[in-house]
Design a protein around this motif. Structure first.
Motif, short mmCIF file in Angstrom:
data_model
loop_
_atom_site.label_atom_id
_atom_site.label_comp_id
_atom_site.label_asym_id
_atom_site.label_seq_id
_atom_site.Cartn_x
_atom_site.Cartn_y
_atom_site.Cartn_z
N LEU A 99 -37.64 -28.78 -12.06
CA LEU A 99 -37.01 -27.46 -11.90
C LEU A 99 -35.83 -27.21 -11.43
CD1 LEU A 99 -37.50 -24.93 -13.86
CD2 LEU A 99 -38.91 -24.34 -11.87
N ALA A 100 -35.02 -26.74 -12.17
CA ALA A 100 -33.32 -26.70 -11.59
C ALA A 100 -32.97 -25.13 -12.28
CB ALA A 100 -32.20 -27.82 -12.52
N LYS A 108 -33.62 -26.20 -16.33
CA LYS A 108 -33.83 -27.01 -16.84
C LYS A 108 -34.98 -27.30 -15.72
CE LYS A 108 -28.43 -27.14 -18.18
NZ LYS A 108 -29.62 -27.74 -19.45
N VAL A 109 -36.03 -28.95 -16.97
CA VAL A 109 -37.09 -29.64 -16.75
C VAL A 109 -36.80 -30.64 -17.04
CG1 VAL A 109 -39.42 -30.41 -16.19
CG2 VAL A 109 -38.58 -27.90 -16.55
N LEU A 118 -36.73 -33.10 -19.58
CA LEU A 118 -37.54 -32.66 -20.79
C LEU A 118 -37.26 -31.14 -21.57
CD1 LEU A 118 -40.81 -33.89 -18.50
CD2 LEU A 118 -40.32 -34.81 -20.63
N ARG A 119 -37.13 -30.23 -20.97
CA ARG A 119 -37.34 -28.89 -21.61
C ARG A 119 -35.81 -28.20 -21.01
NH1 ARG A 119 -40.44 -27.50 -25.15
NH2 ARG A 119 -42.50 -28.79 -25.21
N VAL A 120 -35.74 -26.77 -21.72
CA VAL A 120 -34.70 -25.93 -21.28
C VAL A 120 -34.78 -24.47 -21.43
CG1 VAL A 120 -32.19 -24.72 -21.61
CG2 VAL A 120 -32.41 -27.73 -21.61
N PHE A 121 -35.02 -24.14 -20.30
CA PHE A 121 -35.87 -22.51 -21.55
C PHE A 121 -34.67 -21.71 -20.79
CE2 PHE A 121 -38.42 -24.46 -18.54
CZ PHE A 121 -40.09 -24.91 -19.59
N SER A 122 -34.61 -20.97 -21.60
CA SER A 122 -33.21 -19.28 -21.67
C SER A 122 -33.77 -17.99 -22.87
CB SER A 122 -32.03 -20.07 -22.19
OG SER A 122 -32.66 -20.45 -23.55
N ASP A 142 -48.12 -25.48 -14.92
CA ASP A 142 -48.15 -25.46 -16.45
C ASP A 142 -46.96 -24.20 -16.73
OD1 ASP A 142 -49.51 -23.47 -15.06
OD2 ASP A 142 -51.46 -23.43 -16.74
N MET A 143 -47.06 -23.47 -15.44
CA MET A 143 -46.12 -22.21 -16.28
C MET A 143 -44.24 -22.50 -15.69
SD MET A 143 -48.41 -19.14 -16.55
CE MET A 143 -49.09 -19.56 -14.84
N VAL A 144 -43.27 -21.76 -15.20
CA VAL A 144 -42.04 -21.59 -14.66
C VAL A 144 -42.14 -20.05 -14.43
CG1 VAL A 144 -41.07 -23.77 -15.40
CG2 VAL A 144 -40.71 -22.27 -16.32
#
Length: 203
Positions: A99-100, A108-109, A118-122, A142-144
């Motif tokens: 995780l960054a 970002k994962v 794999l995924r981008v969270f915003s 399972d969560m960030v």
């Protein structure tokens, strides 16, 4: 800026503002190796007994192998280039996901086995508040979770990418600099630059 045990209780790797990464022997209390990253290191994690990963001001994530000695400098085995300064790194419990937190206001994962994003969270309301903002996986990965520059706290589902929680009341008066999960995942702690800490429940 950061320190982690490297594979055993007698070795530690540190990442510093002076653009170096150092490996320390705690028995002799001495630095046994210095690697010059070329950019200030905001965070470091250790993925295996001899491997560590660093996040930097120059928008790069660098991968290192402590077994590869090349004098006192060393070079990163691999690099990822992002769109913003890397403020923090975290590993999933099984060591497969990285995780960054990035100053382009995203999390970002990466899958370390496949070497791919794999995924981008915003979110429109999420803003990274400083160059050392800390995001973290939950104990089961399972969560960030992460704090925002306006005092809010955000939690996303790692598998679906859906936003689980955005704190509706800004209990923090300024930027949230770090969050930490309870070992069993039921509580989340956050702290801001004004030295205020808050414990959040799942309710």
């Amino acid at each position: 800026m950061a320190a982690k045990f490297l594979g055993q209780s007698t070795r530690v790797v540190t990442g510093s503002h002076d653009r170096t990464l150092k490996i320390w022997d705690l028995r002799s209390r001495a630095c046994v190796e210095t690697k010059f990253a070329g950019s200030s290191c905001n965070d470091v994690v250790t993925s295996e007994a001899f491997t560590f990963i660093s996040g930097h001001f120059d928008k790069k994530i660098r991968f290192w192998d402590a077994r590869c000695e090349s004098g006192s400098s060393g070079t990163a085995a691999n690099e990822l280039v992002l769109q913003g300064r890397v403020t923090s790194l975290d590993l999933s419990k099984d060591g497969n996901l990285l995780l960054a937190c990035v100053r382009d206001d995203t999390l970002k994962v990466y899958d370390l086995r496949m070497k791919q994003e794999l995924r981008v969270f915003s979110h429109d309301n999420f803003k990274v508040g400083c160059d050392w903002s800390r995001a973290a996986f939950s104990p089961c990965s399972d969560m960030v979770g992460v704090g925002s520059g306006d005092g809010g706290v955000f939690v996303w589902n790692t598998k679906t990418g859906h936003l689980i929680c955005e704190s509706s009341h800004k209990e923090h008066s300024g930027a949230v600099t770090a969050i930490s999960w309870h070992p069993y995942g039921g509580f989340l702690a956050s702290v801001d630059r004004g030295k205020k800490a808050i414990i959040w429940t799942g309710e």
